[in-house]
Write a protein that holds these residues in place. Sequence first.
Motif, mmCIF file in Angstrom:
data_model
loop_
_atom_site.group_PDB
_atom_site.id
_atom_site.type_symbol
_atom_site.label_atom_id
_atom_site.label_comp_id
_atom_site.label_asym_id
_atom_site.label_seq_id
_atom_site.Cartn_x
_atom_site.Cartn_y
_atom_site.Cartn_z
ATOM 1 N N ARG A 147 -20.692 10.534 -29.858
ATOM 2 C CA ARG A 147 -21.106 11.547 -30.842
ATOM 3 C C ARG A 147 -21.324 10.928 -32.211
ATOM 4 N NH1 ARG A 147 -23.757 14.845 -29.687
ATOM 5 N NH2 ARG A 147 -22.399 15.511 -27.976
ATOM 6 N N ILE A 148 -20.402 10.041 -32.631
ATOM 7 C CA ILE A 148 -20.554 9.441 -33.972
ATOM 8 C C ILE A 148 -21.729 8.473 -33.990
ATOM 9 C CG2 ILE A 148 -18.974 7.459 -33.689
ATOM 10 C CD1 ILE A 148 -17.975 8.120 -36.525
ATOM 11 N N ARG A 149 -22.026 7.813 -32.875
ATOM 12 C CA ARG A 149 -23.196 6.940 -32.815
ATOM 13 C C ARG A 149 -24.482 7.743 -33.006
ATOM 14 N NH1 ARG A 149 -23.076 1.764 -30.708
ATOM 15 N NH2 ARG A 149 -21.014 1.021 -30.127
ATOM 16 N N GLU A 150 -24.575 8.862 -32.314
ATOM 17 C CA GLU A 150 -25.772 9.701 -32.455
ATOM 18 C C GLU A 150 -25.871 10.290 -33.846
ATOM 19 O OE1 GLU A 150 -25.815 12.652 -29.429
ATOM 20 O OE2 GLU A 150 -25.935 11.205 -27.788
ATOM 21 N N TRP A 151 -24.719 10.683 -34.383
ATOM 22 C CA TRP A 151 -24.711 11.349 -35.696
ATOM 23 C C TRP A 151 -25.091 10.373 -36.804
ATOM 24 C CZ3 TRP A 151 -19.950 14.836 -37.247
ATOM 25 C CH2 TRP A 151 -20.347 15.711 -38.248
ATOM 26 N N SER B 218 -26.592 7.496 -36.412
ATOM 27 C CA SER B 218 -27.852 6.788 -36.150
ATOM 28 C C SER B 218 -29.048 7.449 -36.823
ATOM 29 C CB SER B 218 -28.113 6.712 -34.645
ATOM 30 O OG SER B 218 -27.185 5.857 -34.040
ATOM 31 N N TYR B 219 -28.948 8.710 -37.202
ATOM 32 C CA TYR B 219 -30.029 9.341 -37.981
ATOM 33 C C TYR B 219 -30.205 8.628 -39.316
ATOM 34 C CZ TYR B 219 -29.934 13.234 -34.701
ATOM 35 O OH TYR B 219 -29.994 13.998 -33.573
ATOM 36 N N HIS B 220 -29.071 8.148 -39.867
ATOM 37 C CA HIS B 220 -29.118 7.482 -41.170
ATOM 38 C C HIS B 220 -29.296 5.973 -41.029
ATOM 39 C CE1 HIS B 220 -28.279 6.608 -45.336
ATOM 40 N NE2 HIS B 220 -27.185 5.911 -45.026
ATOM 41 N N PHE B 221 -28.670 5.365 -40.013
ATOM 42 C CA PHE B 221 -28.704 3.909 -39.860
ATOM 43 C C PHE B 221 -28.806 3.584 -38.359
ATOM 44 C CE2 PHE B 221 -26.338 -0.242 -41.221
ATOM 45 C CZ PHE B 221 -27.484 -0.975 -40.923
ATOM 46 N N PRO B 222 -30.015 3.654 -37.769
ATOM 47 C CA PRO B 222 -30.165 3.472 -36.313
ATOM 48 C C PRO B 222 -29.958 2.031 -35.839
ATOM 49 C CG PRO B 222 -32.303 3.820 -37.323
ATOM 50 C CD PRO B 222 -31.292 4.013 -38.404
ATOM 51 N N GLU B 223 -30.179 1.056 -36.697
ATOM 52 C CA GLU B 223 -30.089 -0.353 -36.286
ATOM 53 C C GLU B 223 -28.646 -0.824 -36.075
ATOM 54 O OE1 GLU B 223 -33.872 0.354 -38.423
ATOM 55 O OE2 GLU B 223 -31.752 0.680 -38.953
ATOM 56 N N LEU B 224 -27.681 -0.071 -36.595
ATOM 57 C CA LEU B 224 -26.271 -0.495 -36.505
ATOM 58 C C LEU B 224 -25.764 -0.457 -35.061
ATOM 59 C CD1 LEU B 224 -23.741 -1.296 -38.175
ATOM 60 C CD2 LEU B 224 -23.173 1.124 -38.307
ATOM 61 N N ALA B 225 -26.306 0.411 -34.245
ATOM 62 C CA ALA B 225 -25.820 0.550 -32.866
ATOM 63 C C ALA B 225 -26.061 -0.717 -32.053
ATOM 64 C CB ALA B 225 -26.501 1.735 -32.199
ATOM 65 N N LYS B 226 -27.154 -1.414 -32.288
ATOM 66 C CA LYS B 226 -27.432 -2.657 -31.562
ATOM 67 C C LYS B 226 -26.604 -3.823 -32.094
ATOM 68 C CE LYS B 226 -32.158 -1.512 -30.183
ATOM 69 N NZ LYS B 226 -33.588 -1.892 -30.297
ATOM 70 N N ILE B 227 -26.359 -3.829 -33.402
ATOM 71 C CA ILE B 227 -25.608 -4.948 -33.993
ATOM 72 C C ILE B 227 -24.126 -4.846 -33.626
ATOM 73 C CG2 ILE B 227 -24.970 -6.074 -36.167
ATOM 74 C CD1 ILE B 227 -27.586 -4.833 -37.339
ATOM 75 N N VAL B 228 -23.564 -3.626 -33.643
ATOM 76 C CA VAL B 228 -22.139 -3.408 -33.349
ATOM 77 C C VAL B 228 -22.042 -2.543 -32.093
ATOM 78 C CG1 VAL B 228 -19.921 -2.622 -34.264
ATOM 79 C CG2 VAL B 228 -21.665 -3.477 -35.832
ATOM 80 N N PRO B 229 -21.928 -3.139 -30.904
ATOM 81 C CA PRO B 229 -21.859 -2.322 -29.678
ATOM 82 C C PRO B 229 -20.477 -1.704 -29.408
ATOM 83 C CG PRO B 229 -21.861 -4.653 -29.136
ATOM 84 C CD PRO B 229 -22.021 -4.563 -30.618
ATOM 85 N N GLU B 230 -19.397 -2.280 -29.987
ATOM 86 C CA GLU B 230 -18.046 -1.756 -29.731
ATOM 87 C C GLU B 230 -17.843 -0.430 -30.449
ATOM 88 O OE1 GLU B 230 -18.485 -4.739 -31.199
ATOM 89 O OE2 GLU B 230 -18.073 -6.202 -29.614
ATOM 90 N N ASN B 231 -17.205 0.504 -29.761
ATOM 91 C CA ASN B 231 -17.031 1.853 -30.315
ATOM 92 C C ASN B 231 -16.083 1.868 -31.517
ATOM 93 O OD1 ASN B 231 -18.687 3.051 -28.362
ATOM 94 N ND2 ASN B 231 -16.985 3.210 -26.917
ATOM 95 N N TYR B 232 -14.933 1.204 -31.385
ATOM 96 C CA TYR B 232 -13.944 1.194 -32.472
ATOM 97 C C TYR B 232 -14.503 0.488 -33.699
ATOM 98 C CZ TYR B 232 -9.509 0.264 -34.863
ATOM 99 O OH TYR B 232 -8.498 0.194 -35.800
#
Length: 461
Positions: A162-166, A168-182
């Motif tokens: 949920r926080i990744r989707e939320w 990612s609207y503001h900063f979508p590139e962060l999900a690929k750079i930091v794959p760990e949830n914590y």
Amino acid sequence: MLLPQVEQSITDLSLFRNVVKLVGFAPFKSGLAALENINNISEGIVSEHLKLFLDSSSHEFTKDSILGVADPKLGASITETLNIKCDHLNAVPEIIRGIRYHFHHFVKGFTSEDSITAQKGLGHSYSRAKVKFNVNRVDNMIIQSITLLDQLDKDINTFSMRIREWYSYHFPELAKIVPENYMYARVAQVLQNRKELTDDKISALEEVVMDDAKAKMIVNAAKSSMGMDINVTDLMNVQQFAKRVIALVDYRKKMSRYLTSKMEGVAPNLASLIGDQVGARLIAHAGSLTNLAKVPASTVQILGAEKALFRALKSRGKANTPKYGLLFHSTFIGRAGTKNRGRIARFLANKCSIASRIDCFTETPLKVFGEKLRQQVEDRLVYFTTGKEPKKNVDVMREALEETAHMLATMEKEKKEKKKKRKSKVLENGQENGHIENGEAEVDTSLQKKKKKKKSKHVDE
């Protein structure tokens, strides 16, 4: 006994009085006496109160008479101690049921309300006394903690998505750079608005990521991101949710540490054999450590795969029966080859049942047997791959017994030494106090002698 006329004769008092008459009745003197007697009955022990009662009623017994008893263990112990024939089958259960039903009519001054209150009080005290367990060896806490850990894992995964989707609207590139949830939640908490990056935020980001190259990648991606702008209120909500996810992950770490400590106290051999979480899942699935110890190894092997087992049984041989259930989460199954997984699962289930029985029925459980059993499973894996023959089970168990005996002896020595030290300290303190008292007494006696001398001089004069 299944006829309705028999049931009617037992429930009807006038008919039941024709069958049964009261010969002797011995009430308990107190609630404690009743509790002791019912505990003895549950364990099959003939108490002194019961002996006296049967001796006083022995004039009613003949050579052919049989004593009806509700509990078979108690009947066997009565025959051994008092040489009286006992029976708990045939008409005895129905007669005892009728006596319980009409008991307040047989005894004068005893009502049905008194019977209900007495039964309630004795039932509460008996159940309270039956819950005799060591607080340090409670498997209920393990069951609750492992279920909570599983629930926390599910919640953390859903909240992280949920926080990744939320964010990612503001900063979508962060999900690929930091794959760990914590790590993602911590980075989102530090970054906040990507357009307001300062030196303090960059240094805090380097501390969180623990990698300078990754921190530079995040900063460069933040500067050239294609995400949309974010509102202040939206950003506050994202930050609060990220804080909640981080707190949940930290709490999960604490719970895992708590589970390891509880497993060390309750089932150390099982934990050292297959790990804390798999062992706790087996205990939780069985219901308790005692239930797991009672279960055979073939059942331990497929614990957690009941649906697949019943599906295979329904298909009547069309589908294969499962080879493993919860044991699949163990590292041994994954390390074994595809051909040998069923074998190693069977072997591991056998060792798990041995470890659970040792943990359940030993007073001071130690890790020795668990470590030896783990080594046996490791040797069996090596045997499947290389063909090297492992040690025999008899030799391994003998070594484990010797090590446990040595460890218990050393523990007893340490306890004795501690007791001796305590006693010596107490004696030293007592001697010091005694010396002081003796010194005071000597001073007192010397003063008294001086006074006596002075008095004698005055008398002489």
